[in-house]
Design an enzyme around this catalytic site. Structure first.
Site, short mmCIF file in Angstrom:
data_model
loop_
_atom_site.label_atom_id
_atom_site.label_comp_id
_atom_site.label_asym_id
_atom_site.label_seq_id
_atom_site.Cartn_x
_atom_site.Cartn_y
_atom_site.Cartn_z
N LEU A 80 0.89 -1.16 0.00
CA LEU A 80 0.00 0.00 0.00
C LEU A 80 0.93 1.21 0.00
CD1 LEU A 80 -3.00 0.77 0.14
CD2 LEU A 80 -2.84 0.70 2.63
N SER A 81 0.97 1.93 -1.11
CA SER A 81 1.94 3.00 -1.28
C SER A 81 1.74 4.11 -0.25
CB SER A 81 1.85 3.59 -2.69
OG SER A 81 2.15 2.62 -3.66
N ALA A 82 2.82 4.80 0.06
CA ALA A 82 2.76 5.92 1.00
C ALA A 82 1.80 6.99 0.49
CB ALA A 82 4.15 6.52 1.19
#
Length: 381
Positions: free
Chosen positions: A102-104
Protein backbone atom coordinates in the site's frame (compact mmCIF):
# COMPACT_ATOMS: atom_id res chain seq x y z
CA UNK A 1 -10.15 2.59 25.96
CA UNK A 2 -11.36 4.03 22.68
CA UNK A 3 -9.88 2.99 19.36
CA UNK A 4 -7.94 5.18 16.93
CA UNK A 5 -9.63 8.30 15.61
CA UNK A 6 -9.20 7.63 11.90
CA UNK A 7 -10.91 10.84 10.81
CA UNK A 8 -8.45 12.91 12.84
CA UNK A 9 -5.50 10.86 11.58
CA UNK A 10 -6.63 11.26 7.99
CA UNK A 11 -6.99 15.03 8.41
CA UNK A 12 -3.61 15.31 10.11
CA UNK A 13 -1.99 13.39 7.27
CA UNK A 14 -3.74 15.62 4.72
CA UNK A 15 -2.55 18.73 6.57
CA UNK A 16 1.02 17.47 6.47
CA UNK A 17 0.80 16.79 2.74
CA UNK A 18 -0.81 20.20 2.17
CA UNK A 19 2.04 21.89 4.03
CA UNK A 20 4.44 20.25 1.56
CA UNK A 21 2.27 21.40 -1.37
CA UNK A 22 1.66 17.78 -2.44
CA UNK A 23 -1.95 18.37 -3.48
CA UNK A 24 -1.78 19.80 -6.97
CA UNK A 25 -5.54 20.40 -7.15
CA UNK A 26 -8.30 20.75 -4.54
CA UNK A 27 -10.06 17.56 -5.68
CA UNK A 28 -7.02 15.46 -4.75
CA UNK A 29 -7.30 16.45 -1.10
CA UNK A 30 -11.06 16.02 -1.22
CA UNK A 31 -10.87 12.39 -2.36
CA UNK A 32 -7.98 11.68 0.01
CA UNK A 33 -10.01 12.84 3.02
CA UNK A 34 -13.11 10.99 1.87
CA UNK A 35 -11.61 7.50 1.31
CA UNK A 36 -10.99 5.54 4.51
CA UNK A 37 -7.48 4.22 3.94
CA UNK A 38 -7.69 2.00 7.01
CA UNK A 39 -10.31 -0.15 5.27
CA UNK A 40 -7.71 -1.17 2.67
CA UNK A 41 -4.83 -2.07 4.99
CA UNK A 42 -4.51 -5.67 6.24
CA UNK A 43 -4.35 -6.29 9.96
CA UNK A 44 -0.65 -7.15 9.74
CA UNK A 45 1.67 -4.80 7.87
CA UNK A 46 5.39 -4.42 7.41
CA UNK A 47 6.63 -0.84 7.41
CA UNK A 48 9.93 0.96 6.94
CA UNK A 49 11.94 1.97 9.98
CA UNK A 50 10.77 5.49 10.93
CA UNK A 51 14.35 6.30 11.89
CA UNK A 52 15.38 5.99 8.26
CA UNK A 53 17.93 3.28 8.97
CA UNK A 54 16.64 0.91 6.31
CA UNK A 55 15.14 -1.55 8.77
CA UNK A 56 11.65 -3.01 8.74
CA UNK A 57 9.12 -3.64 11.46
CA UNK A 58 5.91 -5.65 11.53
CA UNK A 59 2.85 -4.09 13.18
CA UNK A 60 -0.26 -6.08 13.99
CA UNK A 61 -3.57 -4.35 14.60
CA UNK A 62 -4.55 -6.98 17.18
CA UNK A 63 -1.58 -6.20 19.41
CA UNK A 64 -1.09 -2.44 18.83
CA UNK A 65 -4.03 -0.77 17.12
CA UNK A 66 -2.69 2.76 17.66
CA UNK A 67 0.72 2.04 16.16
CA UNK A 68 -1.01 0.33 13.24
CA UNK A 69 -3.31 3.30 12.64
CA UNK A 70 -0.42 5.78 12.87
CA UNK A 71 1.52 3.76 10.30
CA UNK A 72 -1.46 3.63 7.94
CA UNK A 73 -1.67 7.43 7.97
CA UNK A 74 2.04 8.29 8.07
CA UNK A 75 2.60 10.52 4.99
CA UNK A 76 5.82 8.87 3.87
CA UNK A 77 5.50 5.24 4.95
CA UNK A 78 4.56 2.51 2.49
CA UNK A 79 2.99 -0.63 3.92
CA UNK A 80 4.31 -3.95 2.69
CA UNK A 81 1.36 -6.33 2.46
CA UNK A 82 2.85 -9.38 0.75
CA UNK A 83 6.16 -11.23 0.45
CA UNK A 84 7.08 -13.71 -2.30
CA UNK A 85 3.60 -13.67 -3.85
CA UNK A 86 2.17 -14.77 -0.50
CA UNK A 87 4.54 -17.70 0.03
CA UNK A 88 6.37 -16.00 2.94
CA UNK A 89 4.52 -14.79 6.02
CA UNK A 90 4.91 -11.19 7.19
CA UNK A 91 6.99 -12.01 10.24
CA UNK A 92 9.62 -9.74 11.83
CA UNK A 93 12.92 -10.19 10.02
CA UNK A 94 11.47 -12.63 7.48
CA UNK A 95 13.52 -12.48 4.25
CA UNK A 96 11.73 -12.30 0.95
CA UNK A 97 10.89 -10.20 -2.07
CA UNK A 98 8.28 -7.47 -1.58
CA UNK A 99 5.45 -8.34 -3.99
CA UNK A 100 2.58 -6.08 -2.93
CA UNK A 101 2.22 -2.92 -0.90
CA UNK A 102 0.00 0.00 0.00
CA UNK A 103 1.94 3.00 -1.28
CA UNK A 104 2.76 5.92 1.00
CA UNK A 105 0.12 8.69 0.94
CA UNK A 106 2.67 11.15 -0.46
CA UNK A 107 3.29 8.89 -3.46
CA UNK A 108 -0.42 8.20 -3.98
CA UNK A 109 -1.48 11.84 -4.11
CA UNK A 110 1.40 12.80 -6.39
CA UNK A 111 0.33 10.14 -8.86
CA UNK A 112 -3.23 11.42 -8.79
CA UNK A 113 -2.01 14.96 -9.48
CA UNK A 114 -0.03 13.82 -12.52
CA UNK A 115 -2.95 11.72 -13.78
CA UNK A 116 -5.22 14.82 -13.93
CA UNK A 117 -8.50 12.91 -13.62
CA UNK A 118 -11.81 14.47 -14.59
CA UNK A 119 -15.35 13.42 -13.67
CA UNK A 120 -16.61 10.62 -15.96
CA UNK A 121 -13.13 9.84 -17.27
CA UNK A 122 -12.92 6.19 -18.25
CA UNK A 123 -9.92 4.73 -16.40
CA UNK A 124 -7.93 1.49 -16.54
CA UNK A 125 -6.00 0.87 -13.32
CA UNK A 126 -3.36 -1.86 -13.35
CA UNK A 127 -2.20 -3.25 -10.03
CA UNK A 128 -5.28 -3.14 -7.80
CA UNK A 129 -3.44 -4.39 -4.72
CA UNK A 130 -5.69 -3.78 -1.72
CA UNK A 131 -8.03 -1.51 -3.72
CA UNK A 132 -7.09 1.82 -2.11
CA UNK A 133 -5.96 3.63 -5.27
CA UNK A 134 -9.06 2.35 -7.05
CA UNK A 135 -11.31 3.88 -4.39
CA UNK A 136 -9.61 7.26 -4.77
CA UNK A 137 -10.02 7.16 -8.54
CA UNK A 138 -13.66 6.11 -8.22
CA UNK A 139 -14.39 9.13 -6.04
CA UNK A 140 -13.22 11.41 -8.83
CA UNK A 141 -14.45 9.68 -11.98
CA UNK A 142 -17.44 7.69 -10.76
CA UNK A 143 -17.13 4.03 -9.82
CA UNK A 144 -18.75 2.71 -13.01
CA UNK A 145 -16.03 4.36 -15.10
CA UNK A 146 -13.18 2.45 -13.45
CA UNK A 147 -11.78 -0.92 -14.52
CA UNK A 148 -9.04 -2.25 -12.25
CA UNK A 149 -6.89 -5.34 -12.81
CA UNK A 150 -4.88 -7.43 -10.34
CA UNK A 151 -2.74 -10.34 -11.54
CA UNK A 152 -2.78 -12.12 -8.14
CA UNK A 153 -6.08 -13.97 -7.66
CA UNK A 154 -5.98 -13.74 -3.86
CA UNK A 155 -5.17 -10.04 -3.86
CA UNK A 156 -7.92 -9.45 -6.42
CA UNK A 157 -10.46 -11.20 -4.18
CA UNK A 158 -9.33 -9.17 -1.16
CA UNK A 159 -9.56 -5.93 -3.13
CA UNK A 160 -13.06 -6.83 -4.26
CA UNK A 161 -14.14 -7.33 -0.65
CA UNK A 162 -12.44 -4.12 0.47
CA UNK A 163 -14.10 -2.07 -2.26
CA UNK A 164 -17.51 -3.57 -1.51
CA UNK A 165 -17.34 -2.93 2.24
CA UNK A 166 -15.94 0.59 1.72
CA UNK A 167 -18.88 1.55 -0.48
CA UNK A 168 -17.53 1.03 -4.01
CA UNK A 169 -19.40 -2.04 -5.32
CA UNK A 170 -19.69 -0.57 -8.83
CA UNK A 171 -15.92 -0.52 -9.44
CA UNK A 172 -15.20 -3.23 -11.99
CA UNK A 173 -12.39 -5.06 -10.25
CA UNK A 174 -11.17 -8.30 -11.83
CA UNK A 175 -8.25 -10.70 -11.75
CA UNK A 176 -6.18 -10.51 -14.90
CA UNK A 177 -2.81 -9.80 -16.48
CA UNK A 178 -2.46 -6.03 -16.54
CA UNK A 179 0.05 -6.14 -19.39
CA UNK A 180 -2.81 -7.22 -21.66
CA UNK A 181 -5.03 -4.38 -20.52
CA UNK A 182 -8.80 -4.85 -20.49
CA UNK A 183 -10.24 -4.49 -24.03
CA UNK A 184 -13.83 -4.78 -22.82
CA UNK A 185 -13.65 -1.35 -21.19
CA UNK A 186 -11.70 0.47 -23.91
CA UNK A 187 -11.14 3.11 -25.05
CA UNK A 188 -9.78 4.72 -21.87
CA UNK A 189 -9.11 8.35 -21.10
CA UNK A 190 -6.50 7.40 -18.53
CA UNK A 191 -4.34 4.36 -17.81
CA UNK A 192 -2.62 4.19 -14.43
CA UNK A 193 -0.20 1.42 -13.55
CA UNK A 194 0.84 1.14 -9.91
CA UNK A 195 3.66 -1.29 -10.64
CA UNK A 196 6.92 -0.47 -12.40
CA UNK A 197 7.23 -1.36 -16.09
CA UNK A 198 10.50 -2.27 -17.74
CA UNK A 199 8.75 -1.79 -21.09
CA UNK A 200 5.40 -0.20 -21.90
CA UNK A 201 2.96 -2.82 -23.24
CA UNK A 202 1.47 -2.07 -26.65
CA UNK A 203 -1.98 -3.02 -25.33
CA UNK A 204 -2.06 0.06 -23.10
CA UNK A 205 -1.55 2.38 -26.08
CA UNK A 206 -4.03 0.52 -28.28
CA UNK A 207 -6.71 0.71 -25.57
CA UNK A 208 -6.24 4.42 -24.83
CA UNK A 209 -8.00 7.05 -26.92
CA UNK A 210 -5.87 9.58 -28.85
CA UNK A 211 -4.98 12.36 -26.44
CA UNK A 212 -5.41 10.03 -23.48
CA UNK A 213 -2.75 9.67 -20.81
CA UNK A 214 -0.73 6.65 -19.66
CA UNK A 215 1.03 7.08 -16.32
CA UNK A 216 3.33 4.31 -15.14
CA UNK A 217 6.47 3.98 -13.02
CA UNK A 218 9.28 2.96 -15.36
CA UNK A 219 12.56 1.13 -14.91
CA UNK A 220 12.35 1.32 -11.13
CA UNK A 221 12.94 5.05 -10.81
CA UNK A 222 11.04 7.32 -13.21
CA UNK A 223 7.38 8.29 -13.71
CA UNK A 224 6.77 9.21 -17.36
CA UNK A 225 3.44 10.77 -18.39
CA UNK A 226 2.72 9.55 -21.90
CA UNK A 227 0.11 11.06 -24.23
CA UNK A 228 -1.25 8.82 -26.98
CA UNK A 229 -0.82 10.30 -30.46
CA UNK A 230 -3.59 10.89 -32.96
CA UNK A 231 -2.66 7.68 -34.80
CA UNK A 232 -3.46 5.68 -31.66
CA UNK A 233 -0.25 3.69 -32.13
CA UNK A 234 2.41 5.75 -30.36
CA UNK A 235 2.72 7.53 -27.03
CA UNK A 236 5.26 10.04 -25.79
CA UNK A 237 5.86 12.38 -22.90
CA UNK A 238 8.24 13.68 -20.26
CA UNK A 239 9.28 12.10 -17.01
CA UNK A 240 7.35 14.09 -14.43
CA UNK A 241 8.55 12.60 -11.15
CA UNK A 242 10.89 10.15 -9.45
CA UNK A 243 8.99 7.13 -8.22
CA UNK A 244 9.96 3.58 -7.32
CA UNK A 245 7.51 0.65 -7.39
CA UNK A 246 7.64 -3.12 -7.49
CA UNK A 247 8.03 -4.45 -11.03
CA UNK A 248 5.08 -5.86 -12.99
CA UNK A 249 4.96 -9.54 -12.20
CA UNK A 250 5.29 -10.58 -15.84
CA UNK A 251 8.37 -8.41 -16.37
CA UNK A 252 10.39 -8.94 -13.24
CA UNK A 253 13.53 -11.04 -13.33
CA UNK A 254 15.04 -13.31 -10.75
CA UNK A 255 16.59 -11.99 -7.59
CA UNK A 256 20.19 -10.91 -8.06
CA UNK A 257 22.69 -13.69 -7.52
CA UNK A 258 25.25 -13.45 -4.70
CA UNK A 259 28.42 -12.82 -6.69
CA UNK A 260 30.86 -12.83 -3.79
CA UNK A 261 31.92 -16.46 -4.38
CA UNK A 262 32.16 -15.79 -8.12
CA UNK A 263 34.33 -12.69 -7.61
CA UNK A 264 36.62 -14.60 -5.27
CA UNK A 265 37.00 -17.45 -7.73
CA UNK A 266 37.56 -15.27 -10.82
CA UNK A 267 39.50 -12.29 -9.45
CA UNK A 268 42.85 -13.54 -10.71
CA UNK A 269 41.58 -13.97 -14.27
CA UNK A 270 39.63 -10.70 -14.44
CA UNK A 271 40.66 -7.95 -16.84
CA UNK A 272 42.38 -4.88 -15.42
CA UNK A 273 41.04 -1.69 -16.99
CA UNK A 274 41.37 2.05 -16.57
CA UNK A 275 38.69 4.55 -17.53
CA UNK A 276 38.55 8.32 -17.60
CA UNK A 277 34.77 8.20 -17.21
CA UNK A 278 33.49 9.43 -13.85
CA UNK A 279 30.73 7.11 -12.62
CA UNK A 280 30.00 9.10 -9.47
CA UNK A 281 26.95 10.95 -10.92
CA UNK A 282 25.10 7.61 -10.87
CA UNK A 283 24.99 8.00 -7.10
CA UNK A 284 24.25 11.72 -6.94
CA UNK A 285 22.19 12.59 -10.06
CA UNK A 286 18.83 10.93 -10.75
CA UNK A 287 19.13 11.58 -14.47
CA UNK A 288 22.44 9.75 -14.61
CA UNK A 289 21.15 6.93 -12.42
CA UNK A 290 18.09 6.44 -14.63
CA UNK A 291 20.06 6.44 -17.88
CA UNK A 292 22.55 4.01 -16.37
CA UNK A 293 19.75 1.56 -15.58
CA UNK A 294 18.33 1.99 -19.10
CA UNK A 295 21.60 1.48 -20.94
CA UNK A 296 23.17 -1.08 -18.60
CA UNK A 297 20.14 -3.31 -17.97
CA UNK A 298 19.99 -6.41 -15.83
CA UNK A 299 22.55 -5.17 -13.33
CA UNK A 300 22.78 -3.83 -9.82
CA UNK A 301 25.24 -1.38 -8.28
CA UNK A 302 26.76 -1.85 -4.85
CA UNK A 303 28.37 1.33 -3.54
CA UNK A 304 31.37 0.55 -1.34
CA UNK A 305 33.44 3.11 0.53
CA UNK A 306 36.44 2.67 -1.77
CA UNK A 307 35.17 0.38 -4.54
CA UNK A 308 31.93 0.20 -6.47
CA UNK A 309 30.71 -3.18 -7.69
CA UNK A 310 28.67 -3.67 -10.85
CA UNK A 311 27.00 -7.07 -11.00
CA UNK A 312 24.92 -8.80 -13.65
CA UNK A 313 21.82 -10.15 -11.93
CA UNK A 314 22.21 -13.51 -13.67
CA UNK A 315 25.69 -13.93 -12.19
CA UNK A 316 27.43 -13.98 -15.57
CA UNK A 317 29.56 -10.84 -15.16
CA UNK A 318 30.94 -8.39 -12.63
CA UNK A 319 33.09 -5.28 -12.52
CA UNK A 320 34.79 -3.18 -9.87
CA UNK A 321 35.51 0.56 -10.10
CA UNK A 322 37.51 2.99 -7.99
CA UNK A 323 37.15 6.79 -8.20
CA UNK A 324 40.74 7.07 -9.45
CA UNK A 325 39.68 5.27 -12.66
CA UNK A 326 41.13 1.86 -11.90
CA UNK A 327 38.90 -1.15 -12.34
CA UNK A 328 38.46 -4.82 -13.12
CA UNK A 329 35.84 -6.69 -15.09
CA UNK A 330 35.04 -10.31 -15.75
CA UNK A 331 32.42 -12.33 -17.58
CA UNK A 332 30.40 -12.29 -20.77
CA UNK A 333 29.66 -8.57 -20.47
CA UNK A 334 32.15 -5.73 -20.09
CA UNK A 335 30.13 -3.96 -17.44
CA UNK A 336 32.62 -1.21 -16.68
CA UNK A 337 32.81 -0.38 -20.37
CA UNK A 338 29.00 -0.31 -20.60
CA UNK A 339 28.76 1.95 -17.56
CA UNK A 340 31.38 4.36 -18.90
CA UNK A 341 29.53 4.60 -22.22
CA UNK A 342 26.25 5.32 -20.42
CA UNK A 343 27.79 8.15 -18.37
CA UNK A 344 29.49 9.56 -21.44
CA UNK A 345 26.13 9.62 -23.25
CA UNK A 346 24.50 11.37 -20.28
CA UNK A 347 27.16 14.08 -20.17
CA UNK A 348 27.11 14.54 -23.96
CA UNK A 349 23.36 15.23 -23.71
CA UNK A 350 24.03 18.07 -21.28
CA UNK A 351 23.86 16.06 -18.04
CA UNK A 352 20.04 16.21 -17.94
CA UNK A 353 18.14 15.88 -14.69
CA UNK A 354 15.52 13.17 -14.41
CA UNK A 355 12.60 15.42 -15.39
CA UNK A 356 14.54 16.71 -18.43
CA UNK A 357 14.27 13.17 -19.83
CA UNK A 358 11.28 11.61 -21.55
CA UNK A 359 10.01 8.45 -23.19
CA UNK A 360 8.51 7.60 -26.58
CA UNK A 361 6.90 4.24 -27.31
CA UNK A 362 6.19 3.19 -30.90
CA UNK A 363 6.36 0.14 -33.13
CA UNK A 364 10.13 0.11 -32.74
CA UNK A 365 9.95 -0.18 -28.94
CA UNK A 366 10.77 2.22 -26.12
CA UNK A 367 13.12 5.17 -26.61
CA UNK A 368 14.40 7.51 -23.90
CA UNK A 369 15.17 11.07 -24.95
CA UNK A 370 16.67 14.20 -23.42
CA UNK A 371 15.03 17.65 -23.40
CA UNK A 372 12.53 16.95 -26.22
CA UNK A 373 11.41 13.99 -28.34
CA UNK A 374 13.73 14.89 -31.22
CA UNK A 375 16.68 15.56 -28.90
CA UNK A 376 19.43 13.08 -28.05
CA UNK A 377 17.85 9.65 -27.60
CA UNK A 378 18.63 6.04 -26.78
CA UNK A 379 16.68 2.89 -27.61
CA UNK A 380 15.82 0.87 -24.53
CA UNK A 381 17.35 -2.64 -24.75
Amino acid sequence: MTGPDYTALRRRCADALQAEDQFGAPWVREVFEKVERERFAPARIRVSDPGGNGGQEVIDYATDARAWANAVYAPDRSLITQLDDGATLLEPGAPGRFTSSLSAPRVVVRQLCHLDLRPRHRVLHIGTGSGYDSALIAERTGARNLFTLEVDDRLAATARRNLDTAGYPDVQAVAGDGEQGWPAGAPYDRVLCTASANRVPRAWIEQTRPGGVILTPYRGLALPRLVVADDGKTASGPIVDAMSFMVLRGQRGTEAADLRPVVKATLSESERVRTDADLSPVKTELGAEFLYHVLVPGTRLVFGEETWWLEARDGSSWAAWKPDGRGRQWGTRRLLTEAAEALTAWKAAGAPGLTALGLTVDAGGDRVWAHEPDGPSWPVP
